[in-house]
Structures are given as C-alpha cells and as structure tokens.
Design an enzyme around this catalytic site. Structure first.
Site, PDB file in Angstrom:
ATOM      1  N   ARG A  25       3.336  -6.373 -55.762  1.00  0.00           N
ATOM      2  CA  ARG A  25       2.895  -5.056 -55.278  1.00  0.00           C
ATOM      3  C   ARG A  25       2.146  -4.275 -56.358  1.00  0.00           C
ATOM      4  O   ARG A  25       2.226  -3.055 -56.422  1.00  0.00           O
ATOM      5  CB  ARG A  25       4.103  -4.242 -54.750  1.00  0.00           C
ATOM      6  CG  ARG A  25       4.966  -4.973 -53.749  1.00  0.00           C
ATOM      7  CD  ARG A  25       4.312  -5.161 -52.411  1.00  0.00           C
ATOM      8  NE  ARG A  25       4.158  -3.928 -51.669  1.00  0.00           N
ATOM      9  CZ  ARG A  25       5.024  -3.475 -50.761  1.00  0.00           C
ATOM     10  NH1 ARG A  25       6.086  -4.159 -50.465  1.00  0.00           N
ATOM     11  NH2 ARG A  25       4.788  -2.365 -50.120  1.00  0.00           N
ATOM     12  N   ARG A  29       0.999   2.507 -54.842  1.00  0.00           N
ATOM     13  CA  ARG A  29       1.096   3.967 -55.013  1.00  0.00           C
ATOM     14  C   ARG A  29       1.404   4.451 -56.416  1.00  0.00           C
ATOM     15  O   ARG A  29       1.267   5.633 -56.690  1.00  0.00           O
ATOM     16  CB  ARG A  29       2.150   4.513 -54.040  1.00  0.00           C
ATOM     17  CG  ARG A  29       1.658   4.544 -52.616  1.00  0.00           C
ATOM     18  CD  ARG A  29       2.803   4.674 -51.648  1.00  0.00           C
ATOM     19  NE  ARG A  29       3.653   3.492 -51.734  1.00  0.00           N
ATOM     20  CZ  ARG A  29       4.720   3.284 -50.991  1.00  0.00           C
ATOM     21  NH1 ARG A  29       5.108   4.195 -50.132  1.00  0.00           N
ATOM     22  NH2 ARG A  29       5.408   2.170 -51.115  1.00  0.00           N
ATOM     23  N   ARG A  38      -6.493   5.733 -50.838  1.00  0.00           N
ATOM     24  CA  ARG A  38      -5.607   5.640 -49.668  1.00  0.00           C
ATOM     25  C   ARG A  38      -5.645   6.942 -48.863  1.00  0.00           C
ATOM     26  O   ARG A  38      -5.577   6.921 -47.635  1.00  0.00           O
ATOM     27  CB  ARG A  38      -4.189   5.326 -50.164  1.00  0.00           C
ATOM     28  CG  ARG A  38      -3.080   5.391 -49.143  1.00  0.00           C
ATOM     29  CD  ARG A  38      -3.124   4.235 -48.188  1.00  0.00           C
ATOM     30  NE  ARG A  38      -2.032   4.311 -47.240  1.00  0.00           N
ATOM     31  CZ  ARG A  38      -2.099   4.953 -46.078  1.00  0.00           C
ATOM     32  NH1 ARG A  38      -3.204   5.573 -45.722  1.00  0.00           N
ATOM     33  NH2 ARG A  38      -1.062   4.969 -45.266  1.00  0.00           N
ATOM     34  N   ASP A  75      -1.225  -6.829 -45.862  1.00  0.00           N
ATOM     35  CA  ASP A  75       0.218  -6.688 -45.631  1.00  0.00           C
ATOM     36  C   ASP A  75       0.711  -7.888 -44.827  1.00  0.00           C
ATOM     37  O   ASP A  75      -0.075  -8.519 -44.103  1.00  0.00           O
ATOM     38  CB  ASP A  75       0.536  -5.388 -44.891  1.00  0.00           C
ATOM     39  CG  ASP A  75       2.020  -5.059 -45.009  1.00  0.00           C
ATOM     40  OD1 ASP A  75       2.427  -4.504 -46.044  1.00  0.00           O
ATOM     41  OD2 ASP A  75       2.787  -5.410 -44.089  1.00  0.00           O
ATOM     42  N   TYR A 150      10.995  -8.017 -38.622  1.00  0.00           N
ATOM     43  CA  TYR A 150      10.270  -6.774 -38.278  1.00  0.00           C
ATOM     44  C   TYR A 150       9.806  -6.801 -36.821  1.00  0.00           C
ATOM     45  O   TYR A 150       9.811  -5.781 -36.139  1.00  0.00           O
ATOM     46  CB  TYR A 150       9.052  -6.581 -39.188  1.00  0.00           C
ATOM     47  CG  TYR A 150       9.407  -6.174 -40.607  1.00  0.00           C
ATOM     48  CD1 TYR A 150       9.682  -4.836 -40.910  1.00  0.00           C
ATOM     49  CD2 TYR A 150       9.467  -7.102 -41.631  1.00  0.00           C
ATOM     50  CE1 TYR A 150      10.004  -4.450 -42.205  1.00  0.00           C
ATOM     51  CE2 TYR A 150       9.797  -6.732 -42.933  1.00  0.00           C
ATOM     52  CZ  TYR A 150      10.065  -5.397 -43.220  1.00  0.00           C
ATOM     53  OH  TYR A 150      10.394  -5.026 -44.484  1.00  0.00           O
TER      54      TYR A 150
HETATM   55  O1  CP3 Z   1       1.224  -6.947 -53.939  1.00  0.00           O
HETATM   56  C1  CP3 Z   1       0.202  -6.278 -53.670  1.00  0.00           C
HETATM   57  O2  CP3 Z   1      -0.222  -5.383 -54.415  1.00  0.00           O
HETATM   58  C2  CP3 Z   1      -0.604  -6.679 -52.458  1.00  0.00           C
HETATM   59  C3  CP3 Z   1      -0.359  -5.962 -51.260  1.00  0.00           C
HETATM   60  C4  CP3 Z   1       0.959  -6.025 -50.498  1.00  0.00           C
HETATM   61  C5  CP3 Z   1       1.397  -4.950 -49.692  1.00  0.00           C
HETATM   62  N1  CP3 Z   1       2.504  -5.370 -48.998  1.00  0.00           N
HETATM   63  C6  CP3 Z   1       0.735  -3.638 -49.596  1.00  0.00           C
HETATM   64  C7  CP3 Z   1       1.482  -2.485 -49.069  1.00  0.00           C
HETATM   65  C8  CP3 Z   1       1.888  -7.068 -50.332  1.00  0.00           C
HETATM   66  C9  CP3 Z   1       1.938  -8.435 -51.008  1.00  0.00           C
HETATM   67  C10 CP3 Z   1       2.842  -6.636 -49.368  1.00  0.00           C
HETATM   68  C11 CP3 Z   1       3.956  -7.484 -48.892  1.00  0.00           C
HETATM   69  C12 CP3 Z   1       4.969  -6.928 -48.000  1.00  0.00           C
HETATM   70  N2  CP3 Z   1       4.812  -5.983 -47.012  1.00  0.00           N
HETATM   71  C13 CP3 Z   1       6.319  -7.363 -47.967  1.00  0.00           C
HETATM   72  C14 CP3 Z   1       6.910  -8.484 -48.809  1.00  0.00           C
HETATM   73  C15 CP3 Z   1       7.124  -8.097 -50.224  1.00  0.00           C
HETATM   74  C16 CP3 Z   1       8.287  -7.184 -50.485  1.00  0.00           C
HETATM   75  O3  CP3 Z   1       8.035  -6.164 -51.140  1.00  0.00           O
HETATM   76  O4  CP3 Z   1       9.409  -7.524 -50.113  1.00  0.00           O
HETATM   77  C17 CP3 Z   1       6.984  -6.627 -46.980  1.00  0.00           C
HETATM   78  C18 CP3 Z   1       8.445  -6.727 -46.593  1.00  0.00           C
HETATM   79  C19 CP3 Z   1       6.010  -5.751 -46.369  1.00  0.00           C
HETATM   80  C20 CP3 Z   1       6.197  -4.817 -45.223  1.00  0.00           C
HETATM   81  C21 CP3 Z   1       5.900  -3.420 -45.616  1.00  0.00           C
HETATM   82  N3  CP3 Z   1       4.631  -2.917 -45.849  1.00  0.00           N
HETATM   83  C22 CP3 Z   1       6.807  -2.363 -45.795  1.00  0.00           C
HETATM   84  C23 CP3 Z   1       8.323  -2.473 -45.651  1.00  0.00           C
HETATM   85  C24 CP3 Z   1       6.071  -1.216 -46.131  1.00  0.00           C
HETATM   86  C25 CP3 Z   1       6.573   0.186 -46.330  1.00  0.00           C
HETATM   87  C26 CP3 Z   1       7.405   0.341 -47.538  1.00  0.00           C
HETATM   88  C27 CP3 Z   1       6.551   0.475 -48.756  1.00  0.00           C
HETATM   89  O5  CP3 Z   1       6.705  -0.315 -49.698  1.00  0.00           O
HETATM   90  O6  CP3 Z   1       5.739   1.401 -48.740  1.00  0.00           O
HETATM   91  C28 CP3 Z   1       4.697  -1.602 -46.212  1.00  0.00           C
HETATM   92  C29 CP3 Z   1       3.542  -0.736 -46.558  1.00  0.00           C
HETATM   93  C30 CP3 Z   1       2.712  -1.157 -47.722  1.00  0.00           C
HETATM   94  N4  CP3 Z   1       2.242  -2.426 -47.929  1.00  0.00           N
HETATM   95  C31 CP3 Z   1       2.224  -0.311 -48.766  1.00  0.00           C
HETATM   96  C32 CP3 Z   1       1.452  -1.129 -49.610  1.00  0.00           C
HETATM   97  C33 CP3 Z   1       0.692  -0.713 -50.844  1.00  0.00           C
HETATM   98  C34 CP3 Z   1       2.447   1.200 -48.883  1.00  0.00           C
HETATM   99  C35 CP3 Z   1       1.774   1.923 -47.780  1.00  0.00           C
HETATM  100  C36 CP3 Z   1       0.845   3.039 -48.211  1.00  0.00           C
HETATM  101  O7  CP3 Z   1       0.153   2.962 -49.229  1.00  0.00           O
HETATM  102  O8  CP3 Z   1       0.790   4.012 -47.441  1.00  0.00           O
END
Ligand code: CP3
Length: 342
Positions: A25, A29, A38, A75, A150
C-alpha cells in the site's frame, strides 16, 4: 533486462547483498501528493479507472523513495466490479458492495468482463514507460477467499462470518463462486502481465480466520490452482503469495502453492520462517507497520533485526501488512536509508 532488477532476482532465488525494498500500500493516503490528487476524483473507483491519475499515484512513492518496485495502483475489488456487482467506496468506511445473500445471487453474477478493466491495462502501459530501469513493476489481485468475503458480506467484516456462514449453508454455490474468481483472477493477471507488469502478488488478507479444512478448501487449493494456471501460461513471471494469518501453515504452503515469493505478515516470527522453509525460497516482509509509525530507535531496532535474520537468503524487505495513513514520511525515509546501508 528483467533479471537485472534486484527484486526479480530475489524472486528467482538469488540472495541480494542489500534486500530489495517496497511497502504494501505504498501509494496512498500517507502521501500529501496522493491526497491532493485523490481529492479531485469523484470516486475511488473512478480514480482507479483514470489511467493518468492511477499511473501518477503509482509513480509517486518511486519518485520520493526510489523503492525497488512500483505496485500498480488499483484495488482488489475491481474484479467483482467487472462481474457486474455494484461496488463503491465510502470515505472513511471502506468498500460497499451489493451483498450476495443466496445461491441465486452467485448464479446471477455476470461473466467477468475483462475489457471493463482496460483502463487498468492502460495505466500499466503508462507506468511501464515512465519507470526507472532498475525498478520492478508489480501487478496484483485479491485471492478468491478474500474477494469472496467482500462479495458476500457487501463490506469489510472483522471475522468474515457472512462468507463463512454462506459456505456452510451453500457449499456448492460457494465453491462455484470461488471457481469463478480463480478463473477471472487468472485472466486478469495474464492481461496485467501482457500489459507490462513483471511479477504479480496475490493478496489473501483474510486467510487467517479459516480453520484448517476450510483453509485448505477456500484458500490453499484455489491459490495453488491460480499459480499452476499462471505458470502454465507465463512460466517466466514470478508470483508472490501473501497469505495473511496463515502462520503455522507457512512451511506446507511453500511446498504446495508453487509461488516464487511468500509474504510474511507482522505476527510471524521471521527466524522461525527462515528455519522452516527451504533456503532458496524468497521470503518477503515483515516490519510491523506500527514500528514505522513509531520511528526513531524502535524502528531502527526492528529494521536491523529483520535484516540480520534474512541475511544471506533471498529476501524482499517489506511491511507485514499495508502502510497506515498516519505514517510520518520522515520515518519511511529513515527506513529506506537504514535498509540500503545494508
Ligand atoms: O499497494 C498499493 O499502493 C497499490 C494499491 C492498492 C490499494 N488496495 C489501493 C487502495 C492495493 C494493493 C490494495 C489491495 C487491497 N484492497 C486489499 C489487500 C491488501 C490489504 O491491505 O489487506 C484489500 C483487502 C482491499 C480492499 C480495500 N480497498 C479496503 C478494505 C479499502 C478501505 C480501507 C482502506 O485501506 O482505506 C480500500 C480502499 C483503498 N484501496 C484505498 C487505497 C489507496 C484508500 C481509499 C482512498 O484513497 O480513498
């Protein structure tokens, strides 16, 4: 050319003097430049599907920290989106999907429309031409179990109980959902590889809640099948499996899944992982994301302990789970300097 990149060499089983480094990640943010871009997007999914924006935020952490790998900005939930399920992200609350509550709900899912994800492949194309030549490019998807959890609950849950209950009540329909996700995820990763990523990571973030036989059915077997299919079609592309919370299962997984790299989560004792896995298996991890927030000497101590434990074997330095939004940037700079010092 590819083999010159240290992260790819490590995945091929060659220990590096200084371990290659990236952070799960890493685009997100904690970076002000991410938050600025964003804030201009109407929704998170639209942001993911706008190649100029997604490529830019993929590159931001590379410019700042010169990590050894960029990870595609997207994502794991774009796969259900491309199966016609309604997916959205509520600010501060995480993902919301139209939950699948019955076997009919599984039957009603559309075919996986990989073309809907063409903006993702265009993002890959843009990033590829802008990446420094020593930086590897990682694609990814969620593992079937984590994505299914999910799709069934319609949101994140602390224990994935809705998906576990669905699997007890409707084993045939649940198996069908997992099988469809195996197929869709492999198609999706093949397209990412053809667009230009050099390795792929499969995230099974919620594997840790499953008792042994469910772990076998819903996590290990589907991932093993995905990797077998990927290896059959793109044998040169290394695969990283991040099976979070599967601690005691790790030695068995490294023998069975057929991945090239295994991500270790924060809770896992790295010394034990080193002792219990073959010396040519590349291990990735596993700094505590909270140590990165704490910074200072605590961060140095934890970093040094990890470097010491993995010295002499193929290792990719990473966190044990994703970087948290409140992480100070100077702590990331401190970590990078410390790891590169060797
Ligand atoms: O790693 C990276 O920088 C690449 C991008 C990436 C995102 N999500 C961007 C994202 C990757 C590899 C993911 C994977 C992901 N997404 C997982 C598996 C990894 C882990 O952390 O366990 C899971 C379970 C998700 C599902 C998901 N997406 C959730 C639960 C959420 C909300 C919680 C959170 O962390 O904010 C997201 C949103 C998300 N995906 C954001 C980002 C940068 C934040 C949203 C925003 O910027 O408004």
């Amino acid at each position: 050319m590819t083999d010159d990149k240290r992260l790819i060499s490590a995945l091929r089983g060659v220990a590096q003097d200084v371990p290659p480094l990236w952070l799960m990640r890493q685009a997100g943010r904690y970076l002000p430049e991410y938050r600025a871009l964003r804030a201009q997007a109407k929704s998170f999914l639209e942001f993911c599907y706008t190649p100029a924006s997604a490529a830019e935020v993929t590159l931001q952490p590379i410019r700042r920290f010169h990590f050894d790998a960029a990870i595609l900005f997207s994502d794991i939930l774009v796969v259900p989106d491309a199966m016609g399920q309604t997916v959205s992200f509520e600010t501060g609350e995480g993902p919301r999907l139209d939950p699948i509550e019955t076997p009919e709900g599984v039957a009603r899912l559309g075919a996986f429309d990989v073309e809907k994800l063409s903006p993702v492949f265009e993002t890959i194309d843009r990033v590829k031409s802008a990446l420094p030549s020593d930086v590897a490019f990682i694609g990814f998807c969620g593992a079937p179990w984590t994505v299914a959890s999910y799709m069934i609950a319609g949101k994140g849950t602390p224990d994935q109980a809705p998906a576990r209950l669905f699997a007890f009540r409707h084993p045939a329909a649940f198996q069908q959902l997992i099988d469809r996700l195996v197929e869709a995820s492999v198609d999706y990763l093949l397209r990412q590889i053809d667009a230009g990523v050099e390795t792929v990571q499969i995230f099974d973030s919620w594997a840790g809640v499953l008792p042994a036989h469910e772990f076998e059915a819903w996590c290990a077997r589907p991932i093993a099948r995905m990797i077998a299919l990927l290896k059959e079609k793109r044998p040169q592309t290394p695969v990283i499996a991040f099976v979070r919370g599967a601690d005691a299962q790790l030695p068995g997984l490294t023998r069975r899944l057929g991945a090239d790299g295994y991500g270790l989560d924060t809770a896992l004792d790295p010394g034990w992982a080193v002792a219990e896995t073959a010396a040519n298996v590349c291990l990735q991890g596993n700094l505590d994301p909270l140590a990165l927030i704490a910074g200072g000497e605590a961060l140095d101590r934890e970093t040094d302990a990890i470097l010491e434990t993995f010295r002499g074997r193929p290792h990719i330095f990473n966190l044990g789970h994703g970087i948290l939004p409140q992480t100070p940037i100077e702590n990331v700079e401190r970590l990078v300097a410390r790891v590169r010092r060797g």
